[in-house]
Design an enzyme around this catalytic site. Structure first.
Site, PDB file in Angstrom:
ATOM      1  N   GLU A  81      15.404   2.152  18.053  1.00  0.00           N
ATOM      2  CA  GLU A  81      14.571   3.313  18.414  1.00  0.00           C
ATOM      3  C   GLU A  81      13.744   3.092  19.681  1.00  0.00           C
ATOM      4  OE1 GLU A  81      12.153   3.329  14.705  1.00  0.00           O
ATOM      5  OE2 GLU A  81      10.409   3.109  16.002  1.00  0.00           O
ATOM      6  N   CYS A  98       9.079  -2.223   2.515  1.00  0.00           N
ATOM      7  CA  CYS A  98       8.756  -3.624   2.785  1.00  0.00           C
ATOM      8  C   CYS A  98       8.696  -3.829   4.302  1.00  0.00           C
ATOM      9  CB  CYS A  98       9.808  -4.538   2.168  1.00  0.00           C
ATOM     10  SG  CYS A  98      11.477  -4.157   2.681  1.00  0.00           S
ATOM     11  N   HIS A 137       9.963   8.315  13.889  1.00  0.00           N
ATOM     12  CA  HIS A 137       8.896   7.382  13.459  1.00  0.00           C
ATOM     13  C   HIS A 137       7.544   8.108  13.380  1.00  0.00           C
ATOM     14  CE1 HIS A 137       7.959   2.822  13.431  1.00  0.00           C
ATOM     15  NE2 HIS A 137       7.070   3.460  12.688  1.00  0.00           N
ATOM     16  N   LYS A 188       0.822  -1.224   0.000  1.00  0.00           N
ATOM     17  CA  LYS A 188       0.000   0.000   0.000  1.00  0.00           C
ATOM     18  C   LYS A 188       0.856   1.274   0.000  1.00  0.00           C
ATOM     19  CE  LYS A 188      -2.096  -1.967   3.457  1.00  0.00           C
ATOM     20  NZ  LYS A 188      -1.764  -3.387   3.268  1.00  0.00           N
ATOM     21  N   THR A 241      11.258   4.713   5.679  1.00  0.00           N
ATOM     22  CA  THR A 241      10.116   5.025   6.551  1.00  0.00           C
ATOM     23  C   THR A 241       9.465   3.723   6.999  1.00  0.00           C
ATOM     24  OG1 THR A 241       8.698   5.172   4.610  1.00  0.00           O
ATOM     25  CG2 THR A 241       9.539   7.259   5.488  1.00  0.00           C
ATOM     26  N   SER A 242      10.188   2.610   6.835  1.00  0.00           N
ATOM     27  CA  SER A 242       9.535   1.313   7.079  1.00  0.00           C
ATOM     28  C   SER A 242       9.868   0.768   8.473  1.00  0.00           C
ATOM     29  CB  SER A 242       9.921   0.343   5.972  1.00  0.00           C
ATOM     30  OG  SER A 242       8.931  -0.618   5.850  1.00  0.00           O
ATOM     31  N   ARG A 243      10.997   0.139   8.615  1.00  0.00           N
ATOM     32  CA  ARG A 243      11.439  -0.335   9.930  1.00  0.00           C
ATOM     33  C   ARG A 243      12.960  -0.222   9.995  1.00  0.00           C
ATOM     34  NH1 ARG A 243       7.065   0.343  11.409  1.00  0.00           N
ATOM     35  NH2 ARG A 243       5.567  -1.099  12.309  1.00  0.00           N
ATOM     36  N   ASP A 245      13.246   7.689   9.089  1.00  0.00           N
ATOM     37  CA  ASP A 245      12.140   7.923  10.021  1.00  0.00           C
ATOM     38  C   ASP A 245      12.090   6.809  11.066  1.00  0.00           C
ATOM     39  OD1 ASP A 245       9.817   9.274  10.978  1.00  0.00           O
ATOM     40  OD2 ASP A 245       8.564   7.741  10.034  1.00  0.00           O
TER      41      ASP A 245
HETATM   42  P1  NAD Z   1       1.989  -3.871   2.851  1.00  0.00           P
HETATM   43  O1  NAD Z   1       1.839  -5.162   3.558  1.00  0.00           O
HETATM   44  O2  NAD Z   1       0.811  -3.287   2.126  1.00  0.00           O
HETATM   45  O3  NAD Z   1       3.172  -3.989   1.769  1.00  0.00           O
HETATM   46  C1  NAD Z   1       4.408  -4.572   2.029  1.00  0.00           C
HETATM   47  C2  NAD Z   1       4.982  -5.042   0.689  1.00  0.00           C
HETATM   48  O4  NAD Z   1       6.294  -5.513   0.935  1.00  0.00           O
HETATM   49  C3  NAD Z   1       4.174  -6.189   0.063  1.00  0.00           C
HETATM   50  O5  NAD Z   1       3.887  -5.909  -1.293  1.00  0.00           O
HETATM   51  C4  NAD Z   1       5.119  -7.375   0.182  1.00  0.00           C
HETATM   52  O6  NAD Z   1       4.988  -8.312  -0.887  1.00  0.00           O
HETATM   53  C5  NAD Z   1       6.476  -6.677   0.138  1.00  0.00           C
HETATM   54  N1  NAD Z   1       7.554  -7.509   0.604  1.00  0.00           N
HETATM   55  C6  NAD Z   1       7.510  -8.587   1.440  1.00  0.00           C
HETATM   56  N2  NAD Z   1       8.735  -9.126   1.551  1.00  0.00           N
HETATM   57  C7  NAD Z   1       9.562  -8.370   0.788  1.00  0.00           C
HETATM   58  C8  NAD Z   1      10.944  -8.433   0.479  1.00  0.00           C
HETATM   59  N3  NAD Z   1      11.721  -9.424   0.964  1.00  0.00           N
HETATM   60  N4  NAD Z   1      11.466  -7.501  -0.332  1.00  0.00           N
HETATM   61  C9  NAD Z   1      10.689  -6.517  -0.873  1.00  0.00           C
HETATM   62  N5  NAD Z   1       9.365  -6.421  -0.642  1.00  0.00           N
HETATM   63  C10 NAD Z   1       8.819  -7.331   0.189  1.00  0.00           C
HETATM   64  O7  NAD Z   1       2.568  -2.852   3.907  1.00  0.00           O
HETATM   65  P2  NAD Z   1       2.464  -1.258   3.879  1.00  0.00           P
HETATM   66  O8  NAD Z   1       1.198  -0.831   4.506  1.00  0.00           O
HETATM   67  O9  NAD Z   1       2.822  -0.758   2.531  1.00  0.00           O
HETATM   68  O10 NAD Z   1       3.619  -0.898   4.920  1.00  0.00           O
HETATM   69  C11 NAD Z   1       4.986  -1.118   4.639  1.00  0.00           C
HETATM   70  C12 NAD Z   1       5.794  -0.938   5.897  1.00  0.00           C
HETATM   71  O11 NAD Z   1       5.744   0.445   6.289  1.00  0.00           O
HETATM   72  C13 NAD Z   1       5.215  -1.665   7.128  1.00  0.00           C
HETATM   73  O12 NAD Z   1       5.702  -2.978   7.194  1.00  0.00           O
HETATM   74  C14 NAD Z   1       5.713  -0.834   8.270  1.00  0.00           C
HETATM   75  O13 NAD Z   1       6.921  -1.406   8.712  1.00  0.00           O
HETATM   76  C15 NAD Z   1       6.001   0.524   7.668  1.00  0.00           C
HETATM   77  N6  NAD Z   1       5.163   1.612   8.226  1.00  0.00           N
HETATM   78  C16 NAD Z   1       5.785   2.717   8.719  1.00  0.00           C
HETATM   79  C17 NAD Z   1       5.041   3.783   9.218  1.00  0.00           C
HETATM   80  C18 NAD Z   1       5.701   5.033   9.734  1.00  0.00           C
HETATM   81  O14 NAD Z   1       5.058   5.828  10.446  1.00  0.00           O
HETATM   82  N7  NAD Z   1       6.940   5.313   9.398  1.00  0.00           N
HETATM   83  C19 NAD Z   1       3.655   3.693   9.238  1.00  0.00           C
HETATM   84  C20 NAD Z   1       3.056   2.553   8.710  1.00  0.00           C
HETATM   85  C21 NAD Z   1       3.817   1.516   8.214  1.00  0.00           C
END
Ligand code: NAD
Length: 327
Positions: free
Chosen positions: A260, A202, A292, A154, A229-231, A255
């Site tokens: 953290e 991811c 974050h 997403k 911005t992921s983890r 982020d």
């Molecule tokens: P999502 O589940 O919709 O999408 C994750 C995508 O990553 C999927 O398409 C999946 O197939 C892919 N993926 C899985 N394994 C992978 C790999 N080895 N290599 C590459 N891609 C891979 O998740 P999302 O809602 O898009 O969120 C993504 C990440 O953002 C979350 O996991 C979370 O850690 C992070 N997040 C951060 C914040 C923030 O405030 N900074 C807020 C929300 C989410």
């Protein structure tokens, strides 16, 4: 239903309090304490606990919750790597907020990229001191540059749309490609080799842990921009520092940070920074670190409260738990 709400900040109450009063009438006790071993006993007498990204629940903590009669963990997040799901199976429900505002996070990722590229943060402080010199603030056009998006879920998709709006050439890597997207999928290695900007979207898994490491950094172009911005665990920060020192990176926006927990979201301005890696990272002029907060918009925080309370309601009413992450 009684809910122990851990790691409460003033902004959490804005939506949770009003929506709960308006629609559900649960008893929610807002605790400031984070959820960790020492504070798990506070959950006694509650039906559910509600936790955020830097709280965690280990297997022994799950056992304790189970013994206390707690039935569920309500996550105020999409990510669930901070709960031992294997231990929860058959004992506790774990319900998440799968999507609240992917745009909030993607827009923030672009904000980080624009900041480290165009130095708007420095311009802001300079002009406030009436320093109108622009030396050292030269950036690069994003137009026609290649953006490499790791993870096309997403948030990744929202980031792809934003980058395409800047007329960037977008390439992506995801082990589960989505054929509906108008983006060119490439291998991980191709993405690292060809991107001018790399943005991580991811989840943190065994596979993605330190996906940015010595090997991947060695593949990258000189002067690449990296945004995470992921983890935090996606990046080996030691090698990131090496890459910054040898000028592989033109700019880095973080982020999230692997260590953290206990630091982000807190005011530690009077403390001595003990984390040498974080201290080193904050010292680079081309690194922007934030606490974050990619999710932190009115729309996203409202949606988090709505979906979390809806999850609690489904649990309370014995309805289908569509946001369960315990399989
Ligand atoms: P999502 O589940 O919709 O999408 C994750 C995508 O990553 C999927 O398409 C999946 O197939 C892919 N993926 C899985 N394994 C992978 C790999 N080895 N290599 C590459 N891609 C891979 O998740 P999302 O809602 O898009 O969120 C993504 C990440 O953002 C979350 O996991 C979370 O850690 C992070 N997040 C951060 C914040 C923030 O405030 N900074 C807020 C929300 C989410």
């Amino acid at each position: 239903m009684k809910i122990a709400f851990y790691s409460t900040k003033p902004y959490d109450k804005i939506w949770f309090d009003s929506l709960n009063k308006e629609k559900y009438g649960f008893t929610i006790d807002f605790l400031e304490s984070p959820c960790k071993e020492a504070s798990i006993s506070l959950a006694r007498g509650y039906d559910a606990i509600c936790i955020f990204v830097n709280d965690y629940v280990t297997a022994p903590m799950i056992e304790e919750l189970y013994q206390m009669g707690v039935k569920a963990i309500l996550l105020r997040s999409a990510g669930f790597n901070h709960v031992d799901l294997r231990a929860a199976k058959g004992k506790l429900e774990v319900l998440r907020v799968p999507s609240y505002s992917p745009e909030a996070v993607a827009e923030y990722a672009m904000a980080m990229l624009l900041t480290v590229n165009r130095y708007t943060h420095k311009a802001y402080t300079r002009t406030r001191e009436f320093n109108m010199n622009i030396n050292g603030l030269m950036g690069r056009d994003l137009f026609r540059k290649t953006a490499g998006i790791v993870g096309t879920g997403k948030i990744g998709q929202a980031m792809i749309r934003i980058c395409q709006g800047f007329s960037m050439d977008v390439i992506a890597y995801d082990p589960y490609p989505n054929s509906d997207l108008s983006v060119k999928y490439v291998s991980k290695e191709e993405l690292f080799r060809n991107s001018d900007v790399i943005s991580l979207h991811c989840p943190l898994t065994e596979e993605t842990y330190h996906i940015i490491n010595k090997e991947s950094i060695d593949m990258m172009k000189k002067n690449v921009y990296l945004v995470n911005t992921s983890r935090g665990g996606l990046i080996d920060a030691g090698y990131l520092i090496e890459g910054l020192l040898n000028r592989t990176f033109a700019g880095v926006g973080l982020d999230v940070y692997e260590e953290e927990e206990g630091v982000f979201y807190e005011d530690r301005s009077n403390d001595i920074m003990r984390d040498e890696i974080l201290a080193r990272l904050t010292s680079f002029p081309n690194v922007l670190i934030s606490s974050h907060m990619g999710f932190f918009t009115r729309e996203a925080t409202k949606a988090i409260a709505e979906i979390t309370l809806e999850n609690a309601y489904a649990l309370d009413q014995g309805k289908e738990l569509k946001n369960s992450v315990v399989s």
